[in-house]
Design a protein around this motif. Sequence first.
Motif, short mmCIF file in Angstrom:
data_model
loop_
_atom_site.label_atom_id
_atom_site.label_comp_id
_atom_site.label_asym_id
_atom_site.label_seq_id
_atom_site.Cartn_x
_atom_site.Cartn_y
_atom_site.Cartn_z
N ILE A 1 4.26 6.68 -11.12
CA ILE A 1 2.87 6.96 -11.51
C ILE A 1 2.00 5.80 -11.04
CG2 ILE A 1 1.32 7.23 -13.50
CD1 ILE A 1 3.74 8.44 -14.99
N VAL A 2 0.88 6.13 -10.39
CA VAL A 2 -0.06 5.11 -9.95
C VAL A 2 -1.44 5.44 -10.50
CG1 VAL A 2 -1.09 3.92 -7.96
CG2 VAL A 2 1.25 4.81 -7.80
N ASN A 3 -2.01 4.53 -11.28
CA ASN A 3 -3.39 4.69 -11.75
C ASN A 3 -4.26 3.82 -10.86
OD1 ASN A 3 -2.43 6.31 -13.81
ND2 ASN A 3 -2.17 4.59 -15.22
N PHE A 4 -5.36 4.39 -10.36
CA PHE A 4 -6.13 3.63 -9.37
C PHE A 4 -7.61 3.94 -9.43
CE2 PHE A 4 -6.86 7.10 -6.35
CZ PHE A 4 -5.91 8.02 -6.76
N THR A 5 -8.40 3.01 -8.89
CA THR A 5 -9.84 3.24 -8.81
C THR A 5 -10.17 3.78 -7.41
OG1 THR A 5 -10.08 0.94 -8.19
CG2 THR A 5 -10.55 1.47 -10.48
N SER A 6 -11.19 4.62 -7.38
CA SER A 6 -11.65 5.17 -6.11
C SER A 6 -13.12 5.51 -6.26
CB SER A 6 -10.84 6.44 -5.79
OG SER A 6 -11.50 7.19 -4.80
N ASP A 7 -13.93 5.25 -5.20
CA ASP A 7 -15.37 5.52 -5.28
C ASP A 7 -15.65 7.02 -5.34
OD1 ASP A 7 -15.66 2.88 -5.03
OD2 ASP A 7 -16.10 2.89 -2.86
N THR A 8 -14.78 7.77 -4.69
CA THR A 8 -15.02 9.22 -4.66
C THR A 8 -13.88 9.95 -5.35
OG1 THR A 8 -13.96 9.22 -2.52
CG2 THR A 8 -16.38 9.30 -2.52
N ASP A 9 -14.16 11.20 -5.78
CA ASP A 9 -13.13 12.01 -6.43
C ASP A 9 -12.14 12.49 -5.36
OD1 ASP A 9 -11.58 13.77 -7.80
OD2 ASP A 9 -13.23 14.95 -8.64
N VAL A 10 -10.90 12.05 -5.50
CA VAL A 10 -9.90 12.39 -4.48
C VAL A 10 -8.81 13.31 -5.05
CG1 VAL A 10 -10.26 10.42 -2.94
CG2 VAL A 10 -8.80 10.15 -4.96
N THR A 11 -9.15 13.99 -6.14
CA THR A 11 -8.18 14.90 -6.77
C THR A 11 -7.61 15.89 -5.75
OG1 THR A 11 -9.41 14.70 -8.83
CG2 THR A 11 -7.89 16.56 -8.67
N GLY A 12 -6.30 15.97 -5.72
CA GLY A 12 -5.65 16.92 -4.81
C GLY A 12 -5.39 16.35 -3.43
N THR B 1 0.86 -1.18 0.00
CA THR B 1 0.00 0.00 0.00
C THR B 1 0.89 1.23 0.00
OG1 THR B 1 -1.76 -1.18 1.11
CG2 THR B 1 -1.80 1.22 1.30
N LEU B 2 0.67 2.11 -0.98
CA LEU B 2 1.52 3.29 -1.13
C LEU B 2 0.70 4.57 -1.01
CD1 LEU B 2 3.52 2.20 -4.33
CD2 LEU B 2 4.19 1.86 -1.95
N GLU B 3 1.34 5.61 -0.48
CA GLU B 3 0.65 6.90 -0.43
C GLU B 3 0.81 7.60 -1.77
OE1 GLU B 3 0.34 10.41 2.79
OE2 GLU B 3 2.21 10.39 1.65
N VAL B 4 -0.33 8.10 -2.29
CA VAL B 4 -0.33 8.72 -3.61
C VAL B 4 -0.97 10.11 -3.51
CG1 VAL B 4 -1.33 8.53 -5.94
CG2 VAL B 4 -0.50 6.48 -4.78
N LEU B 5 -0.36 11.09 -4.15
CA LEU B 5 -1.00 12.40 -4.27
C LEU B 5 -1.79 12.38 -5.58
CD1 LEU B 5 -1.57 15.38 -3.64
CD2 LEU B 5 0.67 15.95 -4.60
N CYS B 6 -3.11 12.42 -5.47
CA CYS B 6 -3.95 12.26 -6.66
C CYS B 6 -3.94 13.55 -7.50
CB CYS B 6 -5.38 11.91 -6.24
SG CYS B 6 -6.47 11.74 -7.67
N GLU B 7 -3.62 13.39 -8.80
CA GLU B 7 -3.55 14.56 -9.70
C GLU B 7 -4.80 14.72 -10.55
OE1 GLU B 7 0.09 13.89 -11.89
OE2 GLU B 7 1.28 14.00 -10.07
N GLY B 8 -5.74 13.78 -10.45
CA GLY B 8 -6.98 13.87 -11.23
C GLY B 8 -7.26 12.58 -11.96
N VAL B 9 -8.16 12.69 -12.96
CA VAL B 9 -8.53 11.49 -13.72
C VAL B 9 -7.41 11.19 -14.72
CG1 VAL B 9 -10.21 10.61 -15.41
CG2 VAL B 9 -10.99 11.95 -13.45
N SER B 10 -7.12 9.89 -14.89
CA SER B 10 -6.06 9.48 -15.81
C SER B 10 -6.44 9.83 -17.25
CB SER B 10 -5.84 7.97 -15.67
OG SER B 10 -5.20 7.48 -16.82
N LYS B 11 -5.47 10.35 -18.01
CA LYS B 11 -5.77 10.76 -19.39
C LYS B 11 -5.94 9.54 -20.28
CE LYS B 11 -3.82 15.36 -19.51
NZ LYS B 11 -2.55 15.76 -18.96
N THR B 12 -5.27 8.43 -19.91
CA THR B 12 -5.32 7.25 -20.77
C THR B 12 -6.45 6.30 -20.38
OG1 THR B 12 -3.62 6.34 -19.32
CG2 THR B 12 -2.88 7.21 -21.44
N ASN B 13 -6.95 6.43 -19.15
CA ASN B 13 -8.04 5.55 -18.71
C ASN B 13 -8.99 6.37 -17.84
OD1 ASN B 13 -9.74 3.70 -17.59
ND2 ASN B 13 -8.14 2.24 -17.01
#
Length: 475
Positions: free
Chosen positions: A444-455, A419-431
């Motif tokens: 770079i970590v692409n991940f799923t999340s139920d809620t918008d965690v941008t920022g 489990t890694l800490e990630v600073l979410c930059e927004g929705v992935s451009k490729t997915n």
Amino acid sequence: MKKITTTVVSPEEMEKQEQYSLKVRTANASFASEHGRTPLAFVRTFGCQMNEHDSEKIAGMLEHMGYGFCGCFEDADLIVLNTCCVRENAEEKVFGHLGYLKGLKREKPWLTVAVCGCMTEQPHIVEEIGKKYRNVDLVFGTRNLHTLPELLFKTLDEKKRVYEPSHFGNEVAEGVPIRREGSIQAWVTIMYGCDNYCTYCIVPYVRGHERSRRPSDILAEIKKLCDEGYSEITLLGQNVNSYGKDLPKPTDFADLLRLICENTTIPRIRFMTSHPKDISDRLIGVMAEYPQICNQLHLPVQSGSTELLKRMNRHYTREQYLETVRKVREKNPGISLTTDIIVGFPGETDENFEDTLSLVEAVRFDQAYTFIYSRREGTPAAKYPDQVPQDTVKERFDSLLKLQNGISKEINDGYLGKTLEVLCEGVSKTNLAKFTGRTEGNKIVNFTSDTDVTGKFVNVKIENVQTFFLEGTRV
Ligand code: SAH
Ligand code: SF4
Ligand code: F3S
């Protein structure tokens, strides 16, 4: 050597630019009332982060002058190409665009085309643009960026071509408006130019000598970014490790980092680029001392062969580089290391190249940016005999890439299930179904999340790994 002290562009000069800015703004307001819309600008950037950030300043000044922005050449009333010349293919790309813009200008005679950046600091390029690309209205350089309002006003008002590459100076401009691309991560230039003269590299000739910003100006900018809600900054310079030598009151990079950590609340700090010859024990110590300095380092090695490093004018040996890596890892366990490597430097033998492969194996970089040597007119290496044949270079390049990709994948495999800490930059451009962000180690970590965690900083369980990114689920 005589010490050169960097000064700040005078308030009078900046005020003069402000007056020109207002004049362009007035002209743009008349354009708007005549055409029923704001004139639109499109800034296209080539090259490194330094140029990306310069474009944010260009866009900042244009916004202040009353321009709106569009995302393509076709919709624009003003086009700015911010160019790079570090390798030949970068220049070719720009000339390709200039050719296309000839046609566009025929369709839209009111279109203004400006070219700036590193390419325009080479007299032979400016001459070529002047002769072959009559569609270019304005040319300016890397060191007179802040005079854009004046130059643009002259271009528009006098309806003549303005070609004004920079003059060498010891000044840095403060207070230029910035229109930042992101709202989470921000670039902060701490110094301009380069004094290293690596024999293959054009950068010192086109960016001028090293000029540092005052710590107080850098701190003020970072404090403002904190107030605006930014979570990550990247300090930029061609060689951040030689920061401050030119200031009236010398400060070094380790001191600057300490000042930033002690006086601002920015959660994450990165910096680039570090020259291996200048990395001090104090810097390595400061990196370990402050958790907000990301456990990540970009340390371009260029070659694993001491003989080649000498001819590249890099001022370190293979052994010294390996020793630096050892020290960095000892004080900063788990640090993510990346590098730049040039393949096919003039005179590179099979043996020299084997040394590069063995260094890559010994260090095990998280990632390496590999480049095929490109001959740059005006640099010492351009005159070196025995340029390596292209097919040999290609073969070496492919084997280096294969080796490094294998290592990158193996390192990433080690993150499976963690489990890694990630600073979410927004929705992935490729997915679009996934969010994207980076770890402290800049993965770079692409991940799923139920809620918008941008920022937000979130924890992500890694379930799949690739060579260049990780995938997982927010937990
Ligand atoms: N100041 C930084 C980066 C400068 S340019 C540094 O010293 O690390 C980024 C990278 O481009 C360099 O690290 C080098 O690997 C590569 N580069 C520079 N000149 C080049 C050339 N003539 N041909 C191929 N690669 C080059
Ligand atoms: Fe170029 Fe070397 Fe300066 Fe980097 S340190 S910009 S590679 S001359
Ligand atoms: Fe950057 Fe290219 Fe200039 S790499 S410094 S934009 S030559």
